[in-house]
Design a protein around this motif. Structure first.
Motif, mmCIF file in Angstrom:
data_model
loop_
_atom_site.group_PDB
_atom_site.id
_atom_site.type_symbol
_atom_site.label_atom_id
_atom_site.label_comp_id
_atom_site.label_asym_id
_atom_site.label_seq_id
_atom_site.Cartn_x
_atom_site.Cartn_y
_atom_site.Cartn_z
ATOM 1 N N SER B 122 0.802 -1.205 0.000
ATOM 2 C CA SER B 122 0.000 0.000 0.000
ATOM 3 C C SER B 122 0.843 1.267 0.000
ATOM 4 O O SER B 122 0.550 2.222 -0.716
ATOM 5 N N SER B 123 1.931 1.273 0.765
ATOM 6 C CA SER B 123 2.716 2.518 0.834
ATOM 7 C C SER B 123 3.444 2.786 -0.482
ATOM 8 O O SER B 123 3.590 3.932 -0.899
ATOM 9 N N ALA B 124 3.890 1.726 -1.161
ATOM 10 C CA ALA B 124 4.529 1.914 -2.466
ATOM 11 C C ALA B 124 3.530 2.491 -3.453
ATOM 12 O O ALA B 124 3.849 3.357 -4.258
ATOM 13 N N GLU B 125 2.322 2.028 -3.340
ATOM 14 C CA GLU B 125 1.266 2.517 -4.206
ATOM 15 C C GLU B 125 1.014 4.000 -3.969
ATOM 16 O O GLU B 125 0.909 4.800 -4.901
ATOM 17 N N ILE B 126 0.948 4.319 -2.694
ATOM 18 C CA ILE B 126 0.707 5.713 -2.337
ATOM 19 C C ILE B 126 1.822 6.597 -2.885
ATOM 20 O O ILE B 126 1.582 7.656 -3.449
ATOM 21 N N TRP B 127 3.049 6.124 -2.763
ATOM 22 C CA TRP B 127 4.190 6.904 -3.240
ATOM 23 C C TRP B 127 4.107 7.122 -4.755
ATOM 24 O O TRP B 127 4.306 8.225 -5.252
ATOM 25 N N ALA B 128 3.768 6.058 -5.467
ATOM 26 C CA ALA B 128 3.680 6.174 -6.923
ATOM 27 C C ALA B 128 2.620 7.187 -7.313
ATOM 28 O O ALA B 128 2.822 8.027 -8.200
ATOM 29 N N GLU B 129 1.529 7.120 -6.591
ATOM 30 C CA GLU B 129 0.436 8.048 -6.865
ATOM 31 C C GLU B 129 0.867 9.485 -6.596
ATOM 32 O O GLU B 129 0.633 10.398 -7.391
ATOM 33 N N LEU B 130 1.543 9.605 -5.456
ATOM 34 C CA LEU B 130 2.007 10.940 -5.062
ATOM 35 C C LEU B 130 2.988 11.488 -6.089
ATOM 36 O O LEU B 130 2.916 12.642 -6.489
ATOM 37 N N GLU B 131 3.900 10.616 -6.541
ATOM 38 C CA GLU B 131 4.914 11.058 -7.490
ATOM 39 C C GLU B 131 4.261 11.541 -8.781
ATOM 40 O O GLU B 131 4.608 12.571 -9.333
ATOM 41 N N GLU B 132 3.301 10.754 -9.212
ATOM 42 C CA GLU B 132 2.612 11.140 -10.429
ATOM 43 C C GLU B 132 1.916 12.483 -10.246
ATOM 44 O O GLU B 132 1.867 13.316 -11.134
ATOM 45 N N ASP B 133 1.415 12.632 -9.056
ATOM 46 C CA ASP B 133 0.668 13.844 -8.772
ATOM 47 C C ASP B 133 1.562 15.085 -8.744
ATOM 48 O O ASP B 133 1.261 16.096 -9.366
ATOM 49 N N ILE B 134 2.707 14.967 -8.037
ATOM 50 C CA ILE B 134 3.518 16.193 -7.889
ATOM 51 C C ILE B 134 4.316 16.512 -9.139
ATOM 52 O O ILE B 134 4.874 17.590 -9.255
ATOM 53 N N PHE B 135 4.407 15.608 -10.095
ATOM 54 C CA PHE B 135 5.037 15.967 -11.365
ATOM 55 C C PHE B 135 3.992 16.138 -12.461
ATOM 56 O O PHE B 135 4.147 15.685 -13.578
ATOM 57 N N SER B 136 2.910 16.754 -12.102
ATOM 58 C CA SER B 136 1.895 17.024 -13.111
ATOM 59 C C SER B 136 1.931 18.510 -13.466
ATOM 60 O O SER B 136 2.647 19.293 -12.847
ATOM 61 N N GLU B 137 1.151 18.871 -14.441
ATOM 62 C CA GLU B 137 1.193 20.250 -14.933
ATOM 63 C C GLU B 137 0.907 21.270 -13.847
ATOM 64 O O GLU B 137 1.325 22.408 -13.922
ATOM 65 N N GLU B 138 0.164 20.809 -12.847
ATOM 66 C CA GLU B 138 -0.218 21.750 -11.803
ATOM 67 C C GLU B 138 1.007 22.324 -11.099
ATOM 68 O O GLU B 138 0.993 23.446 -10.632
ATOM 69 N N PHE B 139 2.051 21.516 -11.043
ATOM 70 C CA PHE B 139 3.230 21.967 -10.299
ATOM 71 C C PHE B 139 4.327 22.510 -11.212
ATOM 72 O O PHE B 139 5.464 22.689 -10.804
ATOM 73 N N LEU B 140 3.965 22.706 -12.459
ATOM 74 C CA LEU B 140 4.955 23.174 -13.428
ATOM 75 C C LEU B 140 4.862 24.682 -13.557
ATOM 76 O O LEU B 140 3.778 25.237 -13.748
ATOM 77 N N LEU B 141 6.011 25.353 -13.424
ATOM 78 C CA LEU B 141 6.032 26.795 -13.669
ATOM 79 C C LEU B 141 6.544 27.014 -15.082
ATOM 80 O O LEU B 141 7.684 26.691 -15.391
ATOM 81 N N ALA B 142 5.701 27.525 -15.948
ATOM 82 C CA ALA B 142 6.131 27.734 -17.328
ATOM 83 C C ALA B 142 6.946 29.013 -17.403
ATOM 84 O O ALA B 142 6.534 30.061 -16.930
ATOM 85 N N ARG B 143 8.128 28.929 -17.986
ATOM 86 C CA ARG B 143 8.939 30.117 -18.266
ATOM 87 C C ARG B 143 8.696 30.513 -19.722
ATOM 88 O O ARG B 143 8.085 29.738 -20.476
ATOM 89 N N PRO B 144 9.206 31.658 -20.169
ATOM 90 C CA PRO B 144 8.796 32.198 -21.476
ATOM 91 C C PRO B 144 8.730 31.211 -22.628
ATOM 92 O O PRO B 144 7.729 31.186 -23.343
ATOM 93 N N LEU B 145 9.752 30.378 -22.804
ATOM 94 C CA LEU B 145 9.743 29.516 -23.979
ATOM 95 C C LEU B 145 8.588 28.525 -23.936
ATOM 96 O O LEU B 145 7.861 28.346 -24.907
ATOM 97 N N LEU B 146 8.405 27.891 -22.775
ATOM 98 C CA LEU B 146 7.316 26.926 -22.656
ATOM 99 C C LEU B 146 5.970 27.629 -22.758
ATOM 100 O O LEU B 146 5.036 27.139 -23.393
ATOM 101 N N GLU B 147 5.917 28.792 -22.164
ATOM 102 C CA GLU B 147 4.678 29.555 -22.183
ATOM 103 C C GLU B 147 4.253 29.864 -23.619
ATOM 104 O O GLU B 147 3.089 29.720 -23.991
#
Lengths: 500, 320
Positions: B122-147
């Motif tokens: 269960s904890s490995a699962e939670i970690w995988a989920e969390l990892e996927e979550d924190i590397f999603s677009e929501e946590f991405l700061l777009a700088r000029p080129l990406l923007e």
């Protein structure tokens, strides 16, 4: 069209421009978006895709004129054929039409207008006087089309065009300009302005103001340059008609500034070189500074590496390096500034001083048969070009007769400054070693190379000329670390870049 | 290159119908282009290529990008280059503070604290989920080129003074410039939904890399000729008489023909013309010229030279 483009790209490569395959493809695509009859548009489309540096533009323009010349006007059909195919003067008596447009353009000065061109009648071309008068009027108030027509008349009359002769345009240009006496007319205009304030006489101010006078003269000088360019273009156009683009391109090819042979450069090319030198020295300085900043890795520090390996159980995972001791070399430049190699020496001095922050010390000496130190001239001003200019007037370099004497100059150098050459000094000698059969005194160089870190000799002559005639490079060569052929800015840049 | 090969969306309708069209519309937003500038802008749109604009300072390189943005009613995204510019400033960055908060919030809510310790499913699962979550677009700061790449609305991307970045950093630009995409290891590749127009400016302080030049159209913007500069002055300086504009531009042209440390730029011509108008001068003579010369020229040595050669004054012009 694609075939013409390939030929054109090939020609650009021959002229030294780096054109990659991608750029060639881009150009091929670009011309789809340009209406074919739009010559100006085509030029910019090709320029934007093929030429990626401003200094290459002149070479590009020349090649473009050759490959995409105005065609259509038949050769040798006298005046009729001469008048522009663009159709502004379509048929009938071309000369009188021209006279009309000419007079129209000059407007207010028309009182002597009709006489010039209209009066001649028949014959092949105008008389010299008529042409001179025409030139004068176009200079005062002509537009681009009139300049072009004037150029055609002038070339027809003066160039002495011979079909099939394998020459570049320079000879014809020279003949035309000499006979047309553009500079003379310019002077005449300038003198008139000086007398009357303004050429159109609209404002009679006794004594005229310098500012207005200068502005007016500048105006005509620019016009004269345009006329000259038109003449050059016209000659090139005719050559293309005569011999075809490919054959001609080779003989009129303009080298890009980095590859101009400094010793053979025309005054126009020298101007290009001067302009190219400034950004070049700036780039070189930035590059050298970067290299120095980044190259911080000295040799392996064995002691520190072992010390740090303790934490990984004696395995040297993380090697440590010593900080290198920054050693900026000291440069002594000894330059021959006698006539033949003067411009080369000046460029080198300019370059070396422009990047002097990359060396711990730069000292310059110039000689012809006597020798003088000129470092102070560079230190006093922050403009190397200015300092180079002052060398000519202020350095005391003539000892006997003002012909190069390397032996005596080296001797003087050794006596006066020899003890200041240390093991950190690099000595640069600039010259062609044409010694006018004086004694070589090569022992001085032997002595210097013993004391100094390096002794380099930069020779602006092509290698095949060395040691011919009174050139005694071979006497000095054994005592130098290297004798380098240095005829172009590119070679110079490479050498200076490797110095520090 | 074809667009479908690159996996790019089909090119929209051409932004401009012809170079003349570009010229006219640029003029409408107050930028007077010459044949070359208009032609290259037109081509850039058709060939889907960035434009590398080079030339002396103060000839309107940056202004060109701004004006193009204005006339196509696009948003201008600007990346100002400087030495030390890196990926995090140019492309994108993970918002790690927010990521930390997310992890902490998860800890408070549930009790997944024994990550990696317990080793049960269960904890490995939670970690995988969390990892996927924190590397999603929501946590991405777009700088000029990406923007610029991600933007849904039309944009013009301006990479200003690209010669200031190190040679290595230039490589960051290459993917964006040629493929109009950004690869983010954790997310995959972000492709442009609309192809932006891209302008790069350079003051030519160093040679740009071949790779960069090859991907761009090259445009050299020089000082304008007399007619164009006069027009520029007349559009930018309200209330100037035709005669004064003509005179000012002629003087500037003569000054540029001298060998100076820094020739007057177009913006300086405009400043000077404004000054003349403000001072209520109708015609420039030696005295007014030498009194206002310091607006055109920024080096004392230049001011002296011009004063001597052009204005014929023996004494130094008085600044101020």
């Amino acid at each position: 069209m694609l075939a013409v483009l390939s030929g054109f790209v090939e020609e650009l490569r021959q002229a030294g421009l780096p054109v990659s395959l991608t750029e060639h493809l881009d150009a091929a695509e670009a011309i789809h978006h340009i209406p074919l009859e739009d010559r100006e548009g085509l030029k910019y489309a090709l320029g934007a895709t093929l030429v990626k540096s401003q200094s290459h533009w002149r070479a590009f323009e020349t090649a473009f004129d050759v490959y995409f010349a105005h065609r259509g006007a038949p050769l040798n059909s006298g005046i009729e054929g001469l008048v522009d195919e663009t159709g502004d003067v379509a048929q009938g008596d071309d000369r009188s039409t021209f006279a009309a447009t000419g007079a129209e353009g000059v407007g207010a000065r028309g009182e002597s207008g009709g006489g010039g061109a209209g009066g001649g009648g028949g014959g092949d071309g105008m008389t010299a006087e008529e042409l001179a008068e025409l030139l004068y009027r176009v200079l005062l108030g002509g537009d681009q089309a009139q300049m072009r027509t004037l150029a055609r008349f002038a070339v027809e009359r003066y160039a002495g065009f011979e079909s099939g002769r394998p020459v570049g345009g320079t000879y014809y240009l020279y003949r035309t300009l000499r006979n047309l006496d553009l500079d003379g007319v310019l002077e005449r205009v300038a003198a008139e302005i000086h007398l009357r304030g303004r050429p159109d006489g609209s404002r009679e101010e006794p004594g005229g103001s310098t500012l207005k006078e200068r502005l007016a003269v500048d105006e005509y000088r620019i016009k004269a340059a345009k006329i000259r360019a038109e003449i050059e273009r016209e000659i090139r156009r005719r050559l293309v008609e005569d011999r075809g683009a490919k054959a001609l391109a080779r003989s009129v090819r303009k080298p890009i500034p980095e590859e101009i042979d400094v010793m053979r450069a025309t005054s126009e090319e020298l101007g290009d070189l001067r302009r190219a030198l400034h950004p070049l020295s700036r780039k070189l300085a930035v590059r050298l500074a970067r290299r120095r900043r980044r190259g911080r890795r000295g040799p392996l520090d064995f002691r520190a590496t072992i010390r740090h390996s303790m934490s990984s159980g004696g395995v040297p995972i993380d090697p440590k390096f010593r900080h290198p001791r920054p050693s900026k070399p000291e440069i002594f430049v000894i330059a021959d500034i006698s006539g033949s190699v003067a411009s080369f020496a000046r460029f080198t001095l300019h370059l070396v001083h422009a990047i002097s922050s990359q060396f711990s010390k730069v000292r310059s000496f110039v000689f012809i048969d006597g020798l003088d130190e000129v470092t102070a001239l560079f230190e006093g001003s922050n403009d190397p070009a200015e300092a180079v200019h002052r060398i000519n007037t202020e350095a005391d370099v003539v000892w006997m007769d003002g012909h190069s004497d390397y032996g005596h100059a080296f001797n003087v150098f050794y006596q006066r400054f020899g003890d200041q050459v240390t093991s950190r000094t690099s000595v640069l000698i600039l010259g062609d070693a044409r010694n006018n059969y004086h004694a070589s005194e090569s022992w001085v160089l032997a002595e210097l190379s013993r004391q100094a870190k390096h002794v380099y000799w930069l020779n602006p002559e092509p290698r095949s000329y060395w040691s011919s005639g009174d050139s005694i490079v071979s006497d000095y060569e054994p005592h130098c670390d290297a004798v380098v052929e240095c005829r172009t800015l590119r070679q110079l840049e490479k050498f200076v870049g490797g110095l520090s | 290159m074809t667009l479908s090969e690159l996996g790019l969306p089909e090119l929209g309708p051409p932004r401009f119908s012809s170079p003349a069209d570009v010229r006219e519309r640029l003029a409408r937003v107050g930028y007077l282009a010459d044949v070359g500038i208009a032609g290259v802008v037109h081509l850039a749109d058709r060939l889907v290529k960035p434009v590398l604009v080079e030339g002396p300072a103060g000839t309107g390189k940056t202004q060109l990008a701004k004006s193009v943005a204005e006339m196509t009613s696009s948003r201008l995204i600007r990346l100002q280059c400087y030495e030390g510019l890196d990926e995090a400033k140019a492309l994108y960055e993970w918002n790690y503070r927010k990521q930390l908060l997310r992890i902490q919030a998860g800890q408070v809510a549930g009790s997944p604290a024994q990550i990696g310790e317990g080793g049960d499913a269960s904890s490995a699962e939670i970690w995988a989920e969390l990892e996927e979550d924190i590397f999603s677009e929501e946590f991405l700061l777009a700088r000029p080129l990406l923007e610029a790449i991600r933007s849904e609305e039309p944009v013009v991307l301006l990479v200003d003074e690209v010669d200031r970045v190190e040679l290595e950093t230039e490589a960051l630009l290459l993917e964006v410039l040629s493929e109009y995409q950004v690869s983010i290891p954790e997310l995959g590749t972000v492709r442009a939904s609309r192809i932006p127009m891209v302008f790069l400016t350079s003051n030519n302080t160093r040679e740009l890399s071949e790779a960069l030049k090859r991907r761009c159209l090259y445009l050299h913007v020089d000082y304008p000729d007399l007619e164009r500069e006069r027009e520029i002055v007349r559009t930018k300086v309200p209330g100037i008489t035709e005669e004064l504009a003509d005179q000012a531009c002629r003087i500037v042209r003569s000054i540029r023909s001298m060998e100076l440390r820094k020739a007057p730029s177009v913006s300086e011509t405009i400043d000077w013309a404004r000054t003349l108008v403000v001072l209520g001068i109708e015609s420039v003579d030696e005295k007014t010229a030498s009194n206002t010369l310091h607006i055109l020229l920024k080096y004392q040595i230049d001011i002296e030279r011009v004063g001597k050669e052009l204005l014929g004054s023996r004494d130094r012009p008085v600044p101020g």
